[in-house]
Write a protein that holds these residues in place. Structure first.
Motif, PDB file in Angstrom:
ATOM      1  N   THR A   1      -5.893   4.194  -6.714  1.00 22.39           N
ATOM      2  CA  THR A   1      -7.192   5.279  -6.584  1.00 22.39           C
ATOM      3  C   THR A   1      -8.512   4.459  -6.992  1.00 22.39           C
ATOM      4  O   THR A   1      -9.309   4.693  -6.456  1.00 22.39           O
ATOM      5  N   ARG A   2      -8.396   3.686  -8.001  1.00 23.38           N
ATOM      6  CA  ARG A   2      -9.491   2.978  -8.595  1.00 23.38           C
ATOM      7  C   ARG A   2     -10.093   2.198  -7.653  1.00 23.38           C
ATOM      8  O   ARG A   2     -11.568   2.335  -7.283  1.00 23.38           O
ATOM      9  N   LEU A   3      -9.370   1.460  -6.828  1.00 25.41           N
ATOM     10  CA  LEU A   3      -9.956   0.631  -5.552  1.00 25.41           C
ATOM     11  C   LEU A   3     -10.762   1.382  -4.547  1.00 25.41           C
ATOM     12  O   LEU A   3     -11.622   1.141  -4.316  1.00 25.41           O
ATOM     13  N   LEU A   4      -9.995   2.443  -4.211  1.00 28.33           N
ATOM     14  CA  LEU A   4     -10.544   3.284  -3.258  1.00 28.33           C
ATOM     15  C   LEU A   4     -11.794   4.014  -3.614  1.00 28.33           C
ATOM     16  O   LEU A   4     -12.782   3.992  -2.653  1.00 28.33           O
ATOM     17  N   VAL A   5     -11.810   4.504  -5.017  1.00 20.15           N
ATOM     18  CA  VAL A   5     -13.038   5.036  -5.528  1.00 20.15           C
ATOM     19  C   VAL A   5     -14.233   3.983  -5.492  1.00 20.15           C
ATOM     20  O   VAL A   5     -15.414   4.234  -5.072  1.00 20.15           O
ATOM     21  N   ARG A   6     -13.806   2.801  -5.829  1.00 20.38           N
ATOM     22  CA  ARG A   6     -14.745   1.632  -5.905  1.00 20.38           C
ATOM     23  C   ARG A   6     -15.561   1.480  -4.547  1.00 20.38           C
ATOM     24  O   ARG A   6     -16.697   0.942  -4.384  1.00 20.38           O
ATOM     25  N   LEU A   7     -14.616   1.241  -3.458  1.00 19.53           N
ATOM     26  CA  LEU A   7     -15.271   1.140  -2.318  1.00 19.53           C
ATOM     27  C   LEU A   7     -16.224   2.001  -1.798  1.00 19.53           C
ATOM     28  O   LEU A   7     -17.050   1.699  -1.062  1.00 19.53           O
TER      29      LEU A   7
ATOM     30  N   PRO B   1     -15.401   5.557   6.758  1.00 19.86           N
ATOM     31  CA  PRO B   1     -14.009   6.117   6.832  1.00 19.86           C
ATOM     32  C   PRO B   1     -12.797   5.029   6.309  1.00 19.86           C
ATOM     33  O   PRO B   1     -13.022   4.016   7.030  1.00 19.86           O
ATOM     34  N   VAL B   2     -11.887   5.276   5.848  1.00 20.47           N
ATOM     35  CA  VAL B   2     -10.911   4.446   5.461  1.00 20.47           C
ATOM     36  C   VAL B   2      -9.633   4.844   5.928  1.00 20.47           C
ATOM     37  O   VAL B   2      -9.135   5.893   6.156  1.00 20.47           O
ATOM     38  N   TYR B   3      -8.842   3.745   6.293  1.00 19.44           N
ATOM     39  CA  TYR B   3      -7.437   3.942   6.906  1.00 19.44           C
ATOM     40  C   TYR B   3      -6.771   3.074   5.777  1.00 19.44           C
ATOM     41  O   TYR B   3      -6.762   1.866   5.779  1.00 19.44           O
ATOM     42  N   ILE B   4      -5.662   3.544   5.521  1.00 26.06           N
ATOM     43  CA  ILE B   4      -4.631   2.734   4.790  1.00 26.06           C
ATOM     44  C   ILE B   4      -3.869   2.057   5.555  1.00 26.06           C
ATOM     45  O   ILE B   4      -2.964   2.606   6.375  1.00 26.06           O
ATOM     46  N   THR B   5      -4.051   0.709   6.070  1.00 24.80           N
ATOM     47  CA  THR B   5      -3.401   0.222   7.030  1.00 24.80           C
ATOM     48  C   THR B   5      -1.906  -0.594   6.818  1.00 24.80           C
ATOM     49  O   THR B   5      -1.373  -0.902   7.667  1.00 24.80           O
ATOM     50  N   GLU B   6      -1.774  -0.938   5.526  1.00 20.02           N
ATOM     51  CA  GLU B   6      -0.724  -1.198   5.002  1.00 20.02           C
ATOM     52  C   GLU B   6      -0.423  -0.711   3.447  1.00 20.02           C
ATOM     53  O   GLU B   6      -1.285  -0.701   2.708  1.00 20.02           O
ATOM     54  N   ASN B   7       0.919  -0.263   3.294  1.00 18.37           N
ATOM     55  CA  ASN B   7       1.341   0.002   2.101  1.00 18.37           C
ATOM     56  C   ASN B   7       2.652   0.191   1.953  1.00 18.37           C
ATOM     57  O   ASN B   7       3.437   0.885   2.924  1.00 18.37           O
ATOM     58  N   GLY B   8       3.535  -0.237   1.168  1.00 21.29           N
ATOM     59  CA  GLY B   8       5.058  -0.163   1.137  1.00 21.29           C
ATOM     60  C   GLY B   8       5.553  -1.202   0.092  1.00 21.29           C
ATOM     61  O   GLY B   8       4.764  -1.522  -0.615  1.00 21.29           O
ATOM     62  N   VAL B   9       6.896  -1.436   0.217  1.00 27.47           N
ATOM     63  CA  VAL B   9       7.637  -1.890  -0.674  1.00 27.47           C
ATOM     64  C   VAL B   9       8.897  -2.649  -0.270  1.00 27.47           C
ATOM     65  O   VAL B   9       9.541  -2.382   0.665  1.00 27.47           O
TER      66      VAL B   9
ATOM     67  N   VAL C   1      21.223   3.840   5.081  1.00 29.26           N
ATOM     68  CA  VAL C   1      20.529   2.890   4.079  1.00 29.26           C
ATOM     69  C   VAL C   1      19.781   3.894   3.119  1.00 29.26           C
ATOM     70  O   VAL C   1      18.843   4.526   3.576  1.00 29.26           O
ATOM     71  N   HIS C   2      20.266   4.036   1.826  1.00 27.19           N
ATOM     72  CA  HIS C   2      19.775   4.823   0.966  1.00 27.19           C
ATOM     73  C   HIS C   2      18.528   3.977   0.113  1.00 27.19           C
ATOM     74  O   HIS C   2      18.942   3.727  -0.921  1.00 27.19           O
ATOM     75  N   ASP C   3      17.342   3.957   0.606  1.00 25.06           N
ATOM     76  CA  ASP C   3      16.294   3.124  -0.209  1.00 25.06           C
ATOM     77  C   ASP C   3      15.451   4.272  -0.904  1.00 25.06           C
ATOM     78  O   ASP C   3      14.240   4.510  -0.394  1.00 25.06           O
ATOM     79  N   THR C   4      15.778   4.721  -1.842  1.00 21.53           N
ATOM     80  CA  THR C   4      15.185   5.793  -2.726  1.00 21.53           C
ATOM     81  C   THR C   4      13.880   5.349  -3.148  1.00 21.53           C
ATOM     82  O   THR C   4      12.825   5.884  -3.631  1.00 21.53           O
ATOM     83  N   ALA C   5      13.983   3.731  -3.695  1.00 17.08           N
ATOM     84  CA  ALA C   5      13.062   2.989  -4.509  1.00 17.08           C
ATOM     85  C   ALA C   5      11.792   3.016  -3.216  1.00 17.08           C
ATOM     86  O   ALA C   5      10.582   3.386  -3.840  1.00 17.08           O
ATOM     87  N   ARG C   6      11.892   3.040  -2.019  1.00 21.05           N
ATOM     88  CA  ARG C   6      10.646   3.051  -1.195  1.00 21.05           C
ATOM     89  C   ARG C   6      10.045   4.356  -1.148  1.00 21.05           C
ATOM     90  O   ARG C   6       8.877   4.276  -0.876  1.00 21.05           O
ATOM     91  N   GLN C   7      10.969   5.161  -1.000  1.00 23.74           N
ATOM     92  CA  GLN C   7      10.426   6.651  -0.981  1.00 23.74           C
ATOM     93  C   GLN C   7       9.768   7.062  -2.121  1.00 23.74           C
ATOM     94  O   GLN C   7       8.482   7.495  -1.872  1.00 23.74           O
ATOM     95  N   ARG C   8       9.927   6.564  -3.132  1.00 25.36           N
ATOM     96  CA  ARG C   8       9.468   6.895  -4.424  1.00 25.36           C
ATOM     97  C   ARG C   8       8.031   6.063  -4.447  1.00 25.36           C
ATOM     98  O   ARG C   8       7.032   6.834  -4.853  1.00 25.36           O
ATOM     99  N   PHE C   9       8.089   4.932  -4.037  1.00 29.41           N
ATOM    100  CA  PHE C   9       6.854   4.052  -4.093  1.00 29.41           C
ATOM    101  C   PHE C   9       5.816   4.855  -3.136  1.00 29.41           C
ATOM    102  O   PHE C   9       4.525   4.703  -3.382  1.00 29.41           O
ATOM    103  N   ILE C  10       6.148   5.079  -1.850  1.00 27.28           N
ATOM    104  CA  ILE C  10       5.263   5.464  -0.954  1.00 27.28           C
ATOM    105  C   ILE C  10       4.662   6.904  -1.458  1.00 27.28           C
ATOM    106  O   ILE C  10       3.652   7.177  -1.291  1.00 27.28           O
ATOM    107  N   GLU C  11       5.527   7.722  -2.163  1.00 24.16           N
ATOM    108  CA  GLU C  11       5.211   8.932  -2.581  1.00 24.16           C
ATOM    109  C   GLU C  11       4.072   8.874  -3.575  1.00 24.16           C
ATOM    110  O   GLU C  11       3.122   9.523  -3.653  1.00 24.16           O
ATOM    111  N   GLN C  12       4.577   8.021  -4.663  1.00 23.67           N
ATOM    112  CA  GLN C  12       3.752   7.550  -5.503  1.00 23.67           C
ATOM    113  C   GLN C  12       2.179   7.198  -5.114  1.00 23.67           C
ATOM    114  O   GLN C  12       0.936   7.629  -5.710  1.00 23.67           O
ATOM    115  N   HIS C  13       2.170   6.287  -4.028  1.00 23.08           N
ATOM    116  CA  HIS C  13       0.858   5.847  -3.569  1.00 23.08           C
ATOM    117  C   HIS C  13       0.136   6.719  -2.843  1.00 23.08           C
ATOM    118  O   HIS C  13      -1.118   6.898  -2.740  1.00 23.08           O
TER     119      HIS C  13
END
Length: 479
Positions: free
Chosen positions: A365-371, A379-387, A398-410
């Motif tokens: 959040t801080r990064l995007l606001v600084r930009l 206008p911004v596209y988040i072109t990569e985010n993941g874990v 494949v039960h990758d709950t950590a990936r879903q949680r990471f994406i959801e948080q971001h």
């Protein structure tokens, strides 16, 4: 349950890069890239772990696009392999370019928007043999290649990204040695950064000259991987200065010329006395370069995985107290990718991913606001985010709950920035499927889709099915 809505028309997609998925490194006239060379060098991080086969996307592309369609992706961010399109950095190779014609047509025929990147680190080795990105001529060879691609696909592709993460190309490649071409030559990273930006500016200028404007539905941008640099100990003057230097060499070396038309003053003082080819890096910046580099953009791509909390050297800590992702797994010594005095990255106590990257959505959040606030970013596209996670197939799933949680948080962190006025137009997960990762080969997985590298069987993970529903609904529940 509270629901957070995304704007109408918000673009949902996933990303990949040519070298990481295509394989077929000798097919149809393709010649070696710097990564083909780098992974065979004794002592390199990925010695012996080549991408000659990768995910066989070169042969399996229609099936992969059909899978994207089944998962409901609205857009696919891919890169084109320069050594496939213009082998050895020279003349156009119609057979190599034809793959991207077919990929583009396949995407459009299935209703998926192509979102290409012209350079994702795979420089033709022949150009590296002539100096690579420390040679100004490489920027002009990039223009030749990029315009050849635009000649072929410009009637069907509306949005173009010039470079992906030029920080990695320049500083990991020419200063730190941790990425191809593996050079450890100090301030050469700044010289390479300038020539990368020059290549970007040359394409933007030519694109505009061909009528490429947003009001005609044609857009151009660049993708950076800016970080948030916080001192480990704000009361320690040396750590505060380390954070300033990291911000300068990682963020402002690109953001300032792109959006302010100049390089940061402290970048000059921090490199005082450092020479490349017996010259200061400023001598490589010629009249008119910054005017080209700072041509207005239609969008900014942002890749984000973690923030950074540096401590200045010397730092009295045991290795286990430092983030493991900062310790290169190689028999060949590495230099810091930041010229001059080094720094380390102690653990702060935040949770970490399986790759030992700290998870800090607030920094996003801080990064995007600084930009927005400091650079008045387009206008911004988040072109990569993941874990990265150590995924395994169990009973066909494949039960990758950590990936879903990471994406959801971001995504929540991104929405927080949007609530503060940041204009975010789309989000691309890294990555569409498991693939060759630049610092860990095939051992670490980022994909929404699991790939069995022995059989090439694709298995959508739980996160892929969740992301598909999210994209269709265009809204995110608040737990």
């Amino acid at each position: 349950m509270t629901i957070r809505e995304f704007p109408p028309g918000f673009l949902w997609g996933a990303a990949a890069a040519a070298y990481q998925i295509e394989g077929a490194v000798h097919a149809d006239g393709r010649t070696p890239s710097i990564w083909d060379t780098f992974v065979t060098v004794p002592g390199a991080i990925l010695h012996g772990d080549t991408a000659d086969v990768a995910c066989e996307h070169y042969e399996r592309m229609p099936q992969d696009v059909a899978l994207m369609k089944r998962l409901g992706l609205a857009s696919y961010r891919f890169s084109l392999a320069w050594p496939r399109v213009c082998p050895d950095g020279g003349a156009l190779n119609p057979a190599g370019l034809d793959f991207y014609r077919r990929l583009t047509d396949e995407l459009l025929d299935t209703g998926i928007t192509p979102f290409p990147t012209l350079y994702h680190w795979d420089l033709p080795q022949a150009l590296e043999d002539r100096g690579g990105w420390t040679n100004r001529d490489t920027a002009y060879r990039f223009l030749d290649y990029a315009m050849a691609v635009h000649d072929a696909l410009g009637d069907r592709i509306d949005s173009w990204t010039t470079l992906n993460e030029p920080w990695c190309s320049a500083f990991m490649g020419y200063t730190g040695g941790g990425h191809a071409p593996g050079r450890q030559e100090g301030v050469a990273g700044v010289v390479a950064a300038h020539h990368l930006l020059l290549g970007h500016g040359l394409f933007v200028d030519a694109f505009r000259g061909r009528g490429g404007t947003a009001d005609r539905g044609k857009t151009v941008g660049i993708t950076l991987n800016p970080t948030v640099a916080d001192p480990f100990d704000p009361s320690r003057e040396e750590d505060v200065d380390a954070a300033r230097r990291l911000d300068g060499f990682h963020n402002r070396v690109f953001l300032d010329p792109l959006f302010h038309g100049k390089y940061p003053d402290d970048l000059e003082s921090d490199t005082d006395g450092m020479l490349f080819d017996a010259k200061p890096w400023q001598d490589f910046v010629l009249d008119g370069d910054l005017e080209l580099i700072s041509r207005p953009l239609d969008f900014l791509g942002v890749n984000f995985y973690h923030g950074d909390v540096p401590a200045a050297l010397p730092y009295d800590a045991q290795p286990g107290e430092l983030l493991g992702s900062r310790i290169e797994h190689s028999s060949r010594p590495r230099q810091s990718p930041y010229p001059g005095a080094g720094m380390v990255f102690p653990r702060t106590g935040r949770p970490t991913t399986d790759r030992d990257w700290e998870i800090d959505p607030v920094a996003f959040t801080r990064l995007l606001v600084r930009l927005k606030d400091v650079y008045d970013a387009p206008p911004v596209y988040i072109t990569e985010n993941g874990v990265m996670a150590c995924d395994v197939v169990e009973d066909g799933a494949v039960h990758d709950t950590a990936r879903q949680r990471f994406i959801e948080q971001h995504l929540h962190a991104m929405l927080d920035a949007m609530d503060r006025g940041v204009d975010v137009r789309g989000y691309f997960v890294w990555s569409f499927m498991d693939n060759f990762e630049w610092s860990y080969g095939f051992a670490h997985r980022f994909g929404l889709v699991h790939v069995d590298y022995d059989t090439q069987v694709r298995t959508p993970k739980d996160s892929a099915l969740w992301f598909s529903r999210l994209a269709a609904q265009n809204r995110l529940p608040v737990a």
